[in-house]
Design an enzyme around this catalytic site. Structure first.
Site, PDB file in Angstrom:
ATOM      1  N   GLU A 199      21.853   4.217  38.155  1.00  0.00           N
ATOM      2  CA  GLU A 199      21.704   4.077  36.696  1.00  0.00           C
ATOM      3  C   GLU A 199      20.829   5.178  36.098  1.00  0.00           C
ATOM      4  O   GLU A 199      20.953   5.476  34.920  1.00  0.00           O
ATOM      5  CB  GLU A 199      21.177   2.689  36.314  1.00  0.00           C
ATOM      6  CG  GLU A 199      19.735   2.444  36.693  1.00  0.00           C
ATOM      7  CD  GLU A 199      19.258   1.026  36.389  1.00  0.00           C
ATOM      8  OE1 GLU A 199      20.033   0.079  36.530  1.00  0.00           O
ATOM      9  OE2 GLU A 199      18.085   0.886  36.017  1.00  0.00           O
TER      10      GLU A 199
ATOM     11  N   ARG B 144      26.407   3.383  39.508  1.00  0.00           N
ATOM     12  CA  ARG B 144      25.895   2.647  38.348  1.00  0.00           C
ATOM     13  C   ARG B 144      25.720   3.487  37.084  1.00  0.00           C
ATOM     14  O   ARG B 144      25.151   2.991  36.103  1.00  0.00           O
ATOM     15  CB  ARG B 144      24.519   2.053  38.709  1.00  0.00           C
ATOM     16  CG  ARG B 144      24.526   1.069  39.834  1.00  0.00           C
ATOM     17  CD  ARG B 144      24.809  -0.349  39.361  1.00  0.00           C
ATOM     18  NE  ARG B 144      23.771  -0.845  38.496  1.00  0.00           N
ATOM     19  CZ  ARG B 144      23.972  -1.326  37.270  1.00  0.00           C
ATOM     20  NH1 ARG B 144      25.179  -1.343  36.738  1.00  0.00           N
ATOM     21  NH2 ARG B 144      22.978  -1.795  36.563  1.00  0.00           N
TER      22      ARG B 144
ATOM     23  N   ARG C 272      23.198 -11.447  37.811  1.00  0.00           N
ATOM     24  CA  ARG C 272      22.081 -10.731  38.425  1.00  0.00           C
ATOM     25  C   ARG C 272      20.878 -11.646  38.353  1.00  0.00           C
ATOM     26  O   ARG C 272      20.581 -12.186  37.286  1.00  0.00           O
ATOM     27  CB  ARG C 272      21.809  -9.434  37.661  1.00  0.00           C
ATOM     28  CG  ARG C 272      20.756  -8.565  38.312  1.00  0.00           C
ATOM     29  CD  ARG C 272      20.320  -7.416  37.416  1.00  0.00           C
ATOM     30  NE  ARG C 272      19.257  -7.829  36.526  1.00  0.00           N
ATOM     31  CZ  ARG C 272      18.339  -6.999  36.021  1.00  0.00           C
ATOM     32  NH1 ARG C 272      18.366  -5.717  36.327  1.00  0.00           N
ATOM     33  NH2 ARG C 272      17.411  -7.444  35.208  1.00  0.00           N
TER      34      ARG C 272
ATOM     35  N   TRP D 252       8.480   1.340  38.628  1.00  0.00           N
ATOM     36  CA  TRP D 252       8.718   0.069  37.904  1.00  0.00           C
ATOM     37  C   TRP D 252      10.140  -0.370  38.067  1.00  0.00           C
ATOM     38  O   TRP D 252      11.080   0.321  37.864  1.00  0.00           O
ATOM     39  CB  TRP D 252       8.406   0.213  36.408  1.00  0.00           C
ATOM     40  CG  TRP D 252       8.598  -1.108  35.731  1.00  0.00           C
ATOM     41  CD1 TRP D 252       7.725  -2.173  35.766  1.00  0.00           C
ATOM     42  CD2 TRP D 252       9.754  -1.561  34.994  1.00  0.00           C
ATOM     43  NE1 TRP D 252       8.266  -3.238  35.084  1.00  0.00           N
ATOM     44  CE2 TRP D 252       9.508  -2.899  34.598  1.00  0.00           C
ATOM     45  CE3 TRP D 252      10.955  -0.958  34.631  1.00  0.00           C
ATOM     46  CZ2 TRP D 252      10.418  -3.639  33.856  1.00  0.00           C
ATOM     47  CZ3 TRP D 252      11.857  -1.692  33.895  1.00  0.00           C
ATOM     48  CH2 TRP D 252      11.592  -3.029  33.514  1.00  0.00           C
TER      49      TRP D 252
ATOM     50  N   GLU E 292      20.709  -3.688  44.401  1.00  0.00           N
ATOM     51  CA  GLU E 292      20.720  -2.491  43.539  1.00  0.00           C
ATOM     52  C   GLU E 292      19.395  -1.739  43.627  1.00  0.00           C
ATOM     53  O   GLU E 292      18.325  -2.356  43.630  1.00  0.00           O
ATOM     54  CB  GLU E 292      20.972  -2.955  42.101  1.00  0.00           C
ATOM     55  CG  GLU E 292      20.918  -1.840  41.087  1.00  0.00           C
ATOM     56  CD  GLU E 292      21.058  -2.367  39.658  1.00  0.00           C
ATOM     57  OE1 GLU E 292      21.499  -3.521  39.475  1.00  0.00           O
ATOM     58  OE2 GLU E 292      20.704  -1.629  38.736  1.00  0.00           O
TER      59      GLU E 292
ATOM     60  N   ASP F 174      18.503  -6.781  41.664  1.00  0.00           N
ATOM     61  CA  ASP F 174      18.070  -5.405  41.366  1.00  0.00           C
ATOM     62  C   ASP F 174      16.630  -5.223  41.852  1.00  0.00           C
ATOM     63  O   ASP F 174      15.751  -6.001  41.485  1.00  0.00           O
ATOM     64  CB  ASP F 174      18.154  -5.203  39.840  1.00  0.00           C
ATOM     65  CG  ASP F 174      17.990  -3.753  39.420  1.00  0.00           C
ATOM     66  OD1 ASP F 174      17.569  -2.917  40.246  1.00  0.00           O
ATOM     67  OD2 ASP F 174      18.280  -3.461  38.240  1.00  0.00           O
TER      68      ASP F 174
ATOM     69  N   TYR G 226       8.875  -7.762  37.211  1.00  0.00           N
ATOM     70  CA  TYR G 226      10.009  -7.003  36.705  1.00  0.00           C
ATOM     71  C   TYR G 226      11.162  -7.884  36.240  1.00  0.00           C
ATOM     72  O   TYR G 226      11.658  -8.723  36.963  1.00  0.00           O
ATOM     73  CB  TYR G 226      10.503  -6.040  37.783  1.00  0.00           C
ATOM     74  CG  TYR G 226      11.914  -5.599  37.563  1.00  0.00           C
ATOM     75  CD1 TYR G 226      12.260  -4.968  36.383  1.00  0.00           C
ATOM     76  CD2 TYR G 226      12.896  -5.851  38.492  1.00  0.00           C
ATOM     77  CE1 TYR G 226      13.563  -4.593  36.135  1.00  0.00           C
ATOM     78  CE2 TYR G 226      14.196  -5.480  38.268  1.00  0.00           C
ATOM     79  CZ  TYR G 226      14.524  -4.851  37.084  1.00  0.00           C
ATOM     80  OH  TYR G 226      15.809  -4.498  36.846  1.00  0.00           O
TER      81      TYR G 226
ATOM     82  N   HIS H  42      15.002  -2.135  41.630  1.00  0.00           N
ATOM     83  CA  HIS H  42      14.362  -1.148  40.752  1.00  0.00           C
ATOM     84  C   HIS H  42      13.522  -0.125  41.508  1.00  0.00           C
ATOM     85  O   HIS H  42      12.383   0.158  41.121  1.00  0.00           O
ATOM     86  CB  HIS H  42      13.495  -1.874  39.714  1.00  0.00           C
ATOM     87  CG  HIS H  42      13.991  -1.685  38.323  1.00  0.00           C
ATOM     88  ND1 HIS H  42      13.215  -1.168  37.336  1.00  0.00           N
ATOM     89  CD2 HIS H  42      15.191  -1.943  37.776  1.00  0.00           C
ATOM     90  CE1 HIS H  42      13.921  -1.112  36.211  1.00  0.00           C
ATOM     91  NE2 HIS H  42      15.119  -1.577  36.461  1.00  0.00           N
TER      92      HIS H  42
ATOM     93  N   GLU I 151      28.205  -4.325  33.871  1.00  0.00           N
ATOM     94  CA  GLU I 151      26.991  -5.065  33.504  1.00  0.00           C
ATOM     95  C   GLU I 151      27.029  -5.443  32.020  1.00  0.00           C
ATOM     96  O   GLU I 151      27.444  -4.646  31.179  1.00  0.00           O
ATOM     97  CB  GLU I 151      25.753  -4.203  33.779  1.00  0.00           C
ATOM     98  CG  GLU I 151      24.446  -4.926  33.478  1.00  0.00           C
ATOM     99  CD  GLU I 151      23.218  -4.070  33.766  1.00  0.00           C
ATOM    100  OE1 GLU I 151      23.340  -2.839  33.890  1.00  0.00           O
ATOM    101  OE2 GLU I 151      22.132  -4.654  33.869  1.00  0.00           O
TER     102      GLU I 151
HETATM  103  C1  CS2 Z   1      18.147  -2.441  34.782  1.00  0.00           C
HETATM  104  C2  CS2 Z   1      17.868  -1.893  33.407  1.00  0.00           C
HETATM  105  O1  CS2 Z   1      20.223  -3.057  33.898  1.00  0.00           O
HETATM  106  C3  CS2 Z   1      19.624  -2.776  34.910  1.00  0.00           C
HETATM  107  O2  CS2 Z   1      20.125  -2.780  36.019  1.00  0.00           O
HETATM  108  O3  CS2 Z   1      17.750  -1.698  35.855  1.00  0.00           O
HETATM  109  O4  CS2 Z   1      17.585  -2.981  32.611  1.00  0.00           O
HETATM  110  C4  CS2 Z   1      16.742  -0.891  33.279  1.00  0.00           C
HETATM  111  O5  CS2 Z   1      15.513  -1.480  33.541  1.00  0.00           O
HETATM  112  C5  CS2 Z   1      16.701  -0.333  31.902  1.00  0.00           C
HETATM  113  O6  CS2 Z   1      17.968   0.102  31.515  1.00  0.00           O
HETATM  114  C6  CS2 Z   1      15.725   0.819  31.795  1.00  0.00           C
HETATM  115  O7  CS2 Z   1      15.817   1.419  30.572  1.00  0.00           O
HETATM  116 MG    MG Z   2      19.209  -1.678  37.434  1.00  0.00          MG
END
Ligand code: CS2
Ligand code: MG
Length: 405
Positions: A265, A286, A147, A405, A239, A213, A159, A215, A342
């Site tokens: 996620e 995810r 990633r 974020w 992602e 990613d 980020y 976010h 991951e």
């Molecule tokens: C991220 C995470 O792993 C990922 O894909 O999006 O690191 C995420 O920021 C954290 O799990 C938030 O707690």
């Molecule tokens: Mg993520």
């Protein structure tokens, strides 16, 4: 096999974790992860004050009944805190059942469907040069999928890139202070990313699987534009392009790009995915064992995904404890529609508290052959690492507006 004690431990060996420890009348110890990054004490209270008293004396073998009792029986269902608490109980119960049977968890879930579990690592850099170095370092560790996150020129580290992201612990400058803040602007980001992918393909060729990613930071039309502009570089996936609470937004993205999409996620039940799955609007789901109701909850989600040809990509950041990761690896080994796992690596002090049975070699995990999920928790060691206040950063646009974020 009756549950005799239920103890909740919050510790911070490198970062904060919430662990549920169940013991049974026949002397077994099962553990589950309930970590919700930045809201650890809320889930600890939910478990300690409201769930643990209900568990004492229950049949530890009755996993489905206990899951339904904690989900339906409280009236207030779903949500990250509730589903993380249920996840911890469920994971600890599967751990106990495996130990009682003398079998690794993947055997109880149907047995092995593959020889190894391919994982992707996290590469990052404040410049493209630093990112390339970071990808090289992961390749040396055996990763074949990475990633990539890079700072956007003019917006500061951004980020996923600051030093702390190595362990994912963002502590405020002093106790009681608010989270750190970062800047976000989609314009320079969207102009920068095709250049970044172009450099990565030039440096690493076509074989490396490259993931990125976003976010939840883009609008649907910006997300569609990003997908189109990166398509020629063959990303493994993009992602969380846009906040997926608005599941319909993915229809628009799909109309414009064939880039594979991953999301989920922050989801915690199958209901969060219904439109995305039934219309095949994503390619990878995810959710984590820790946040989606444990093995029982996540298995339900991934089975529905499977009939829509959607694969698993279980969330594995450092804010999921080795217990959450270890449990996920057994599901990864057993299900048919495994995609990728991951693996954002924990720091050494985390392993002072969590003794793991899984191994990682040549870019692949093995869940290990210990009975249960195979991750043991050292309560005495955990006491050496008390809770530390820590939050994810908050993002703002250039005019000060709060952003995702
Ligand atoms: C991220 C995470 O792993 C990922 O894909 O999006 O690191 C995420 O920021 C954290 O799990 C938030 O707690
Ligand atoms: Mg993520």
């Amino acid at each position: 096999m009756k549950i005799q004690t239920a103890e909740v431990v919050v510790c911070s060996p490198g970062r904060n974790f919430v662990t549920l420890v169940l013991t049974t009348d026949d002397g077994l110890v099962g553990v589950g992860d309930a970590t919700v990054n930045g809201r650890e004490l809320a889930v600890a209270s939910y478990l300690r004050d409201h769930v643990a008293p209900l568990l004492i004396g229950r049949d530890a073998h009755a996993i489905e009944d206990t899951w339904q009792y904690l989900y339906r029986g409280v009236y207030w269902r779903r949500g990250p805190i509730t589903m993380a608490a249920i996840a911890a109980v469920d994971t600890a119960l599967w751990d106990l059942k495996g130990q009682a049977a003398g079998l690794p968890l993947y055997q109880l879930l149907g047995g092995r469907s593959r020889t190894g579990i391919r994982a992707y690592g996290h590469a990052q850099g404040q410049s493209v040069g630093a990112l390339v170095d970071s990808v090289h370092a992961l390749q040396e560790q055996g990763f074949t999928a990475v990633r990539v996150q890079v700072s956007t020129p003019g917006l500061g580290p951004g980020y996923g890139v600051p030093e702390q992201a190595q362990i994912g612990l963002y502590e405020p400058a002093r106790s009681g202070a608010a989270p750190a803040e970062e800047l976000w602007d989609a314009g320079p980001y969207l102009r920068n990313m095709p250049k970044v992918f172009d450099s990565l393909r030039s440096a690493f060729g076509p074989e490396l699987s490259i993931l990125h990613d976003v976010h939840h930071r883009l609008t649907p039309i910006q997300a569609a534009r990003l997908g189109k502009s990166l398509e020629e570089y063959d990303p493994f996936w993009l992602e969380d392009l846009t906040p997926a609470e608005n599941q319909q937004a993915f229809r628009l993205i799909r109309q414009h790009t064939t880039v594979p999409l991953a999301t989920g996620e922050i989801f915690n039940t199958v209901f969060d995915y219904l439109t995305l799955f039934s219309e095949q609007l994503i390619d990878y789901a995810r959710s984590a064992v820790t946040h989606a109701g444990g093995i029982t909850g996540l298995k339900r989600i991934l089975e529905l995904a499977s009939i829509h040809q959607i694969k698993s990509a279980i969330h594995g950041p450092t804010d999921i404890s080795p217990i959450g990761l270890g449990a996920a690896l057994h599901l990864d080994a057993a299900i048919h529609n495994f995609g990728i796992q991951e693996f954002m690596q924990h720091v050494d002090s985390t392993y002072d508290v969590f003794d793991v049975g899984y191994t990682f070699e040549h870019g692949q995990f093995q869940p290990g052959e210990r009975p249960g999920h195979g991750v043991r928790f050292d309560i005495e060691a955990a006491k050496r690492f008390p809770y530390r206040q820590a939050y994810l950063p908050v993002s703002r646009l250039l005019d000060g507006t709060v952003h995702d974020w």
